[in-house]
Enzyme design. Structure first.
Site, PDB file in Angstrom:
ATOM      1  CB  VAL A 192      68.034  86.609 114.951  1.00  0.00           C
ATOM      2  CG1 VAL A 192      68.363  88.223 114.732  1.00  0.00           C
ATOM      3  CG2 VAL A 192      69.089  85.801 114.309  1.00  0.00           C
ATOM      4  CB  SER A 278      61.545  83.122 118.167  1.00  0.00           C
ATOM      5  OG  SER A 278      61.930  83.138 119.457  1.00  0.00           O
ATOM      6  NE  ARG A 281      60.505  84.380 108.974  1.00  0.00           N
ATOM      7  CZ  ARG A 281      58.785  84.646 109.359  1.00  0.00           C
ATOM      8  NH1 ARG A 281      58.596  84.818 110.434  1.00  0.00           N
ATOM      9  NH2 ARG A 281      58.023  85.115 108.344  1.00  0.00           N
ATOM     10  CG  HIS A 453      90.139 111.205 116.746  1.00  0.00           C
ATOM     11  ND1 HIS A 453      90.168 110.013 117.507  1.00  0.00           N
ATOM     12  CD2 HIS A 453      90.056 112.397 117.735  1.00  0.00           C
ATOM     13  CE1 HIS A 453      90.283 110.429 118.713  1.00  0.00           C
ATOM     14  NE2 HIS A 453      90.252 111.706 118.908  1.00  0.00           N
TER      15      HIS A 453
HETATM   16  P1  FAD Z   1      59.015  88.007 102.641  1.00  0.00           P
HETATM   17  O1  FAD Z   1      59.326  89.165 103.210  1.00  0.00           O
HETATM   18  O2  FAD Z   1      58.510  86.923 103.430  1.00  0.00           O
HETATM   19  O3  FAD Z   1      57.477  88.350 101.617  1.00  0.00           O
HETATM   20  C1  FAD Z   1      57.078  87.393 101.047  1.00  0.00           C
HETATM   21  C2  FAD Z   1      55.853  87.971 100.641  1.00  0.00           C
HETATM   22  O4  FAD Z   1      55.039  86.967  99.718  1.00  0.00           O
HETATM   23  C3  FAD Z   1      54.616  88.147 101.885  1.00  0.00           C
HETATM   24  O5  FAD Z   1      54.358  89.112 101.896  1.00  0.00           O
HETATM   25  C4  FAD Z   1      53.736  87.015 101.632  1.00  0.00           C
HETATM   26  O6  FAD Z   1      52.563  87.369 101.858  1.00  0.00           O
HETATM   27  C5  FAD Z   1      53.709  86.769 100.008  1.00  0.00           C
HETATM   28  N1  FAD Z   1      53.304  85.639  99.410  1.00  0.00           N
HETATM   29  C6  FAD Z   1      53.565  84.151  99.577  1.00  0.00           C
HETATM   30  N2  FAD Z   1      53.036  83.522  98.939  1.00  0.00           N
HETATM   31  C7  FAD Z   1      52.339  84.304  97.895  1.00  0.00           C
HETATM   32  C8  FAD Z   1      51.618  83.999  96.800  1.00  0.00           C
HETATM   33  N3  FAD Z   1      51.400  82.752  96.554  1.00  0.00           N
HETATM   34  N4  FAD Z   1      50.899  84.734  96.189  1.00  0.00           N
HETATM   35  C9  FAD Z   1      51.070  86.355  96.494  1.00  0.00           C
HETATM   36  N5  FAD Z   1      51.793  86.678  97.570  1.00  0.00           N
HETATM   37  C10 FAD Z   1      52.431  85.453  98.349  1.00  0.00           C
HETATM   38  N6  FAD Z   1      66.069  90.667 108.230  1.00  0.00           N
HETATM   39  C11 FAD Z   1      67.001  91.429 108.049  1.00  0.00           C
HETATM   40  O7  FAD Z   1      67.798  91.356 107.094  1.00  0.00           O
HETATM   41  N7  FAD Z   1      67.420  92.225 109.177  1.00  0.00           N
HETATM   42  C12 FAD Z   1      66.226  92.269 110.159  1.00  0.00           C
HETATM   43  O8  FAD Z   1      66.454  93.027 110.788  1.00  0.00           O
HETATM   44  C13 FAD Z   1      65.239  91.282 110.188  1.00  0.00           C
HETATM   45  N8  FAD Z   1      64.460  91.491 111.280  1.00  0.00           N
HETATM   46  C14 FAD Z   1      63.585  90.464 111.248  1.00  0.00           C
HETATM   47  C15 FAD Z   1      62.613  90.305 112.413  1.00  0.00           C
HETATM   48  C16 FAD Z   1      61.696  89.566 112.649  1.00  0.00           C
HETATM   49  C17 FAD Z   1      60.803  89.529 113.680  1.00  0.00           C
HETATM   50  C18 FAD Z   1      61.552  88.836 111.313  1.00  0.00           C
HETATM   51  C19 FAD Z   1      60.461  87.664 111.348  1.00  0.00           C
HETATM   52  C20 FAD Z   1      62.331  88.614 110.300  1.00  0.00           C
HETATM   53  C21 FAD Z   1      63.152  89.450 110.260  1.00  0.00           C
HETATM   54  N9  FAD Z   1      64.264  89.412 109.079  1.00  0.00           N
HETATM   55  C22 FAD Z   1      65.215  90.364 109.054  1.00  0.00           C
HETATM   56  C23 FAD Z   1      64.050  88.608 108.062  1.00  0.00           C
HETATM   57  C24 FAD Z   1      63.529  89.287 106.936  1.00  0.00           C
HETATM   58  O9  FAD Z   1      62.130  89.768 107.288  1.00  0.00           O
HETATM   59  C25 FAD Z   1      63.369  88.235 105.916  1.00  0.00           C
HETATM   60  O10 FAD Z   1      64.607  87.673 105.349  1.00  0.00           O
HETATM   61  C26 FAD Z   1      62.793  88.869 104.499  1.00  0.00           C
HETATM   62  O11 FAD Z   1      61.654  89.740 104.729  1.00  0.00           O
HETATM   63  C27 FAD Z   1      62.559  88.099 103.271  1.00  0.00           C
HETATM   64  O12 FAD Z   1      62.095  88.824 102.078  1.00  0.00           O
HETATM   65  P2  FAD Z   1      61.182  87.905 101.130  1.00  0.00           P
HETATM   66  O13 FAD Z   1      60.955  88.895 100.090  1.00  0.00           O
HETATM   67  O14 FAD Z   1      62.028  86.596 100.564  1.00  0.00           O
HETATM   68  O15 FAD Z   1      60.010  87.234 101.668  1.00  0.00           O
HETATM   69  P1  NAI Z   2      66.703  81.721 114.356  1.00  0.00           P
HETATM   70  O1  NAI Z   2      67.189  80.431 113.390  1.00  0.00           O
HETATM   71  O2  NAI Z   2      67.598  82.727 114.494  1.00  0.00           O
HETATM   72  O3  NAI Z   2      66.714  80.990 115.951  1.00  0.00           O
HETATM   73  C1  NAI Z   2      65.803  79.888 116.351  1.00  0.00           C
HETATM   74  C2  NAI Z   2      66.550  79.253 117.561  1.00  0.00           C
HETATM   75  O4  NAI Z   2      65.502  78.302 118.074  1.00  0.00           O
HETATM   76  C3  NAI Z   2      67.942  78.508 117.340  1.00  0.00           C
HETATM   77  O5  NAI Z   2      68.668  78.952 118.230  1.00  0.00           O
HETATM   78  C4  NAI Z   2      67.278  77.177 117.444  1.00  0.00           C
HETATM   79  O6  NAI Z   2      68.290  76.250 117.896  1.00  0.00           O
HETATM   80  C5  NAI Z   2      66.233  77.283 118.251  1.00  0.00           C
HETATM   81  N1  NAI Z   2      65.278  76.033 118.415  1.00  0.00           N
HETATM   82  C6  NAI Z   2      64.717  75.384 117.372  1.00  0.00           C
HETATM   83  N2  NAI Z   2      63.974  74.479 117.817  1.00  0.00           N
HETATM   84  C7  NAI Z   2      63.842  74.710 119.195  1.00  0.00           C
HETATM   85  C8  NAI Z   2      63.082  73.949 120.275  1.00  0.00           C
HETATM   86  N3  NAI Z   2      62.072  73.004 119.891  1.00  0.00           N
HETATM   87  N4  NAI Z   2      63.284  74.359 121.532  1.00  0.00           N
HETATM   88  C9  NAI Z   2      64.097  75.049 121.716  1.00  0.00           C
HETATM   89  N5  NAI Z   2      64.801  76.114 120.776  1.00  0.00           N
HETATM   90  C10 NAI Z   2      64.511  75.611 119.542  1.00  0.00           C
HETATM   91  O7  NAI Z   2      65.171  81.768 114.169  1.00  0.00           O
HETATM   92  P2  NAI Z   2      64.425  82.857 114.549  1.00  0.00           P
HETATM   93  O8  NAI Z   2      64.933  83.753 115.869  1.00  0.00           O
HETATM   94  O9  NAI Z   2      62.914  82.475 114.981  1.00  0.00           O
HETATM   95  O10 NAI Z   2      64.313  83.990 113.351  1.00  0.00           O
HETATM   96  C11 NAI Z   2      64.013  83.649 112.140  1.00  0.00           C
HETATM   97  C12 NAI Z   2      64.831  84.424 110.989  1.00  0.00           C
HETATM   98  O11 NAI Z   2      64.315  85.599 111.033  1.00  0.00           O
HETATM   99  C13 NAI Z   2      66.319  84.289 111.394  1.00  0.00           C
HETATM  100  O12 NAI Z   2      67.144  83.207 111.329  1.00  0.00           O
HETATM  101  C14 NAI Z   2      66.903  85.447 110.684  1.00  0.00           C
HETATM  102  O13 NAI Z   2      67.528  84.961 109.328  1.00  0.00           O
HETATM  103  C15 NAI Z   2      65.662  86.310 110.469  1.00  0.00           C
HETATM  104  N6  NAI Z   2      65.743  87.530 111.536  1.00  0.00           N
HETATM  105  C16 NAI Z   2      66.590  88.400 111.165  1.00  0.00           C
HETATM  106  C17 NAI Z   2      66.837  89.212 112.133  1.00  0.00           C
HETATM  107  C18 NAI Z   2      68.097  90.068 111.733  1.00  0.00           C
HETATM  108  O14 NAI Z   2      68.745  90.230 110.874  1.00  0.00           O
HETATM  109  N7  NAI Z   2      68.477  91.137 112.728  1.00  0.00           N
HETATM  110  C19 NAI Z   2      66.024  89.604 113.280  1.00  0.00           C
HETATM  111  C20 NAI Z   2      65.048  88.498 113.396  1.00  0.00           C
HETATM  112  C21 NAI Z   2      64.807  87.633 112.551  1.00  0.00           C
END
Ligand code: FAD
Ligand code: NAI
Length: 474
Positions: A192, A278, A281, A453
């Site tokens: 993603v 990427s 995670r 529509h």
């Molecule tokens: P997090 O958001 O990771 O929050 C956890 C927090 O806990 C962090 O701020 C961290 O600093 C804190 N923490 C950790 N350990 C401790 C500790 N011991 N004490 C105090 N604080 C601590 N999801 C979607 O649904 N839609 C999207 O469009 C989307 N886009 C994304 C784009 C990117 C580039 C990335 C990386 C992720 C994206 N995601 C998306 C995934 C989404 O960000 C995560 O699924 C979501 O943030 C998870 O929420 P969480 O509360 O579990 O954890």
């Molecule tokens: P991802 O799991 O979506 O994709 C990782 C990709 O990397 C997979 O296709 C995997 O096969 C590939 N891969 C793994 N190891 C590799 C290697 N050694 N060499 C080449 N390819 C390899 O993970 P991504 O994109 O890092 O995002 C993490 C998570 O964050 C997503 O799974 C999603 O849960 C969340 N996210 C959600 C978004 C949304 O909801 N629109 C946007 C961005 C992130």
């Protein structure tokens, strides 16, 4: 004397802050601690976690800007809008994105005040059991809580031996802050993040090559949708190579050389000015002191929980990215609400099979429920209704005729089992499908509902009609 709480939430991301708000609404004395390095103007860690700081929100801001840039360069002229070739001011694009992050993360602090939630800046760690509850440390402060909700989220997985400096080699943090359009951008992982960030920089002018280890593209999506996405993204100029094996990654002063073998086993090299890694995670359990109190982890390093997010320790819950299930903000939020309500003695439930997925490419990709390949593998007899956006007046009007809606319904009962969308507005259209499946609707139910529509939602309507082979406009 340690601060006494009903509930301590560890982590202020979408899981944690929502759990804290819901628990406060239910009358508990709640604190939430957060220790990320993203300081606000007061020097305190920002709330909102990965999602608001370095995830969902900033990525969508960049996707929007780059989409407008592409429209201005490629779509305006066909509608009779004559402008010169657009230029991108990356600094302003990033400043806008940062402004949105400031506003939203500050907004969560406001919500904490409104709900009388104590914000504890600092890292949370278990110390020991204390009576019915738990003794913990947040930074230097001792805290006692009857219940603990661990919502510590996840961080980017890195390639072994490849240091992420978030300048030349970026994970999601650096990828959202690239300060100039790289001429050649390499991305490892066509998941993603790879597709969303690849789209951003491709639209702004980078040559983007994505290297993916898996043999198939987007294996988690419906195969029909994945095929269509591969075709459309390739046409846009995103080069995606599947089935590769990454070898040595050499990081120079200004460039990166990635050695890999392609899907036929042939050695190849990709030279780039920047690299985004990427590849998924990993759960954040660092510094929680989980081992000392016996908090059980899975083989994959996630906190082990049951269907209701209970851990193996009494009064300790875990939600969001740090536990099983899709790593999505809305899933984390729903689990936060569920746990707060269960602690309050109410019923709470999250159906992990009905968490919608969205990929914010152009066109958007979204789905909920079972894919066709899952139904086939499970031996479920189904029928399909598939309608292209090309048959929809609104889609033509907004210049977005690509893609389709595919609805899958049980052959005998007609109950909707999955809806798969690639097309304009998919991220919003999937909500109707989610409601329908949650309410065990049949395709006939959606087919008999009046849809406005001209709207894109008519494509969902027609797909429902098509399940019974009675589409009206296709
Ligand atoms: P997090 O958001 O990771 O929050 C956890 C927090 O806990 C962090 O701020 C961290 O600093 C804190 N923490 C950790 N350990 C401790 C500790 N011991 N004490 C105090 N604080 C601590 N999801 C979607 O649904 N839609 C999207 O469009 C989307 N886009 C994304 C784009 C990117 C580039 C990335 C990386 C992720 C994206 N995601 C998306 C995934 C989404 O960000 C995560 O699924 C979501 O943030 C998870 O929420 P969480 O509360 O579990 O954890
Ligand atoms: P991802 O799991 O979506 O994709 C990782 C990709 O990397 C997979 O296709 C995997 O096969 C590939 N891969 C793994 N190891 C590799 C290697 N050694 N060499 C080449 N390819 C390899 O993970 P991504 O994109 O890092 O995002 C993490 C998570 O964050 C997503 O799974 C999603 O849960 C969340 N996210 C959600 C978004 C949304 O909801 N629109 C946007 C961005 C992130």
């Amino acid at each position: 004397m340690a601060q006494q709480l009903d509930i301590l939430v560890i982590g202020g991301g979408p899981g944690g802050y929502v759990a804290a708000i819901r628990a406060a609404q239910l009358g508990f004395k709640v604190a939430c601690c957060e220790s990320n390095p993203y300081a606000d103007p007061k020097g305190e860690p920002r709330l909102g976690g990965t999602c608001l700081n370095v995830g969902c929100i900033p990525s969508k801001a960049l996707l929007h800007t780059s989409h407008l840039f592409e429209e201005a360069g490629h779509a305006f002229a066909s509608q009779g809008i004559v402008v010169g070739a657009p230029k991108i001011d990356v600094a302003r694009m990033l400043a806008r994105k940062n402004g949105i992050v400031d506003q939203l993360t500050g907004g969560i602090k406001g919500l904490f005040k409104k709900n009388k939630i104590t914000f504890l800046p600092g890292h949370g760690a278990f110390i020991a059991k204390a009576g019915e509850g738990w003794k913990l440390k947040v930074g230097a402060e001792d805290v006692e809580a009857k219940q603990v909700v661990v919502a510590t989220g996840s961080k980017a997985r890195h390639l072994p031996g490849v240091t992420v400096d978030n300048k030349l080699v970026c994970d999601n943090v650096g990828a959202l802050d690239i300060d100039a359009v790289p001429k050649r951008l390499a991305i490892i992982g066509a998941g993603v993040i790879g597709l969303e960030m690849g789209s951003v920089w491709r639209r702004l002018g980078s040559e983007v090559v994505v290297l993916e280890a898996a043999p198939d593209f987007l294996p988690m999506a419906d195969a029909d949708v994945a095929r269509e996405a591969a075709k459309i993204l390739a046409k846009q100029g995103l080069a995606i190579h599947t089935g590769v094996k990454i070898g040595e990654v050499k990081v120079g002063k200004k460039n990166v050389a990635i050695a890999y073998t392609d899907k036929d086993g042939k050695a190849a090299q990709l030279d780039a000015d920047r690299l985004i890694v990427s590849i998924g995670r990993i759960p954040n359990v660092e510094g929680l002191n989980a081992g000392a109190v016996g908090l059980k982890l899975t083989e994959r390093g996630q906190i082990e929980v049951d269907d209701h997010c209970r851990t193996n320790l009494p009064g300790v819950w875990a939600i969001g990215d740090v536990v099983r299930g899709p790593m999505l903000a809305h899933k984390a939020m729903e689990e936060g609400v569920m746990v707060a309500e269960i602690i309050a003695g109410q019923a709470g439930h999250v159906d992990l099979d009905l968490v919608p997925s969205v990929i914010y490419t152009t066109p958007e990709i979204a789905w909920v429920g079972k894919t066709e390949q899952q139904l086939k593998a499970a031996g479920v007899a189904y029928k399909a209704g598939k309608i292209p956006f090309l048959a929809n007046g609104r889609a033509l009007g907004v210049g977005a005729p690509e893609g389709f809606v595919k609805m899958l319904a049980d052959e005998k009962t007609d109950r909707i089992l999955g809806v798969h969308i690639i097309g304009a507005g998919a991220s919003d259209l999937v909500a109707e499908a989610t409601v329908a499946i949650e309410f065990s609707a049949a395709s006939e139910d959606l087919a008999r509902i009046c849809h406005a529509h001209p709207t894109l939602s008519e494509v969902v309507h027609e797909a429902a009609l098509a399940c019974d082979k009675r589409a009206l406009h296709f």
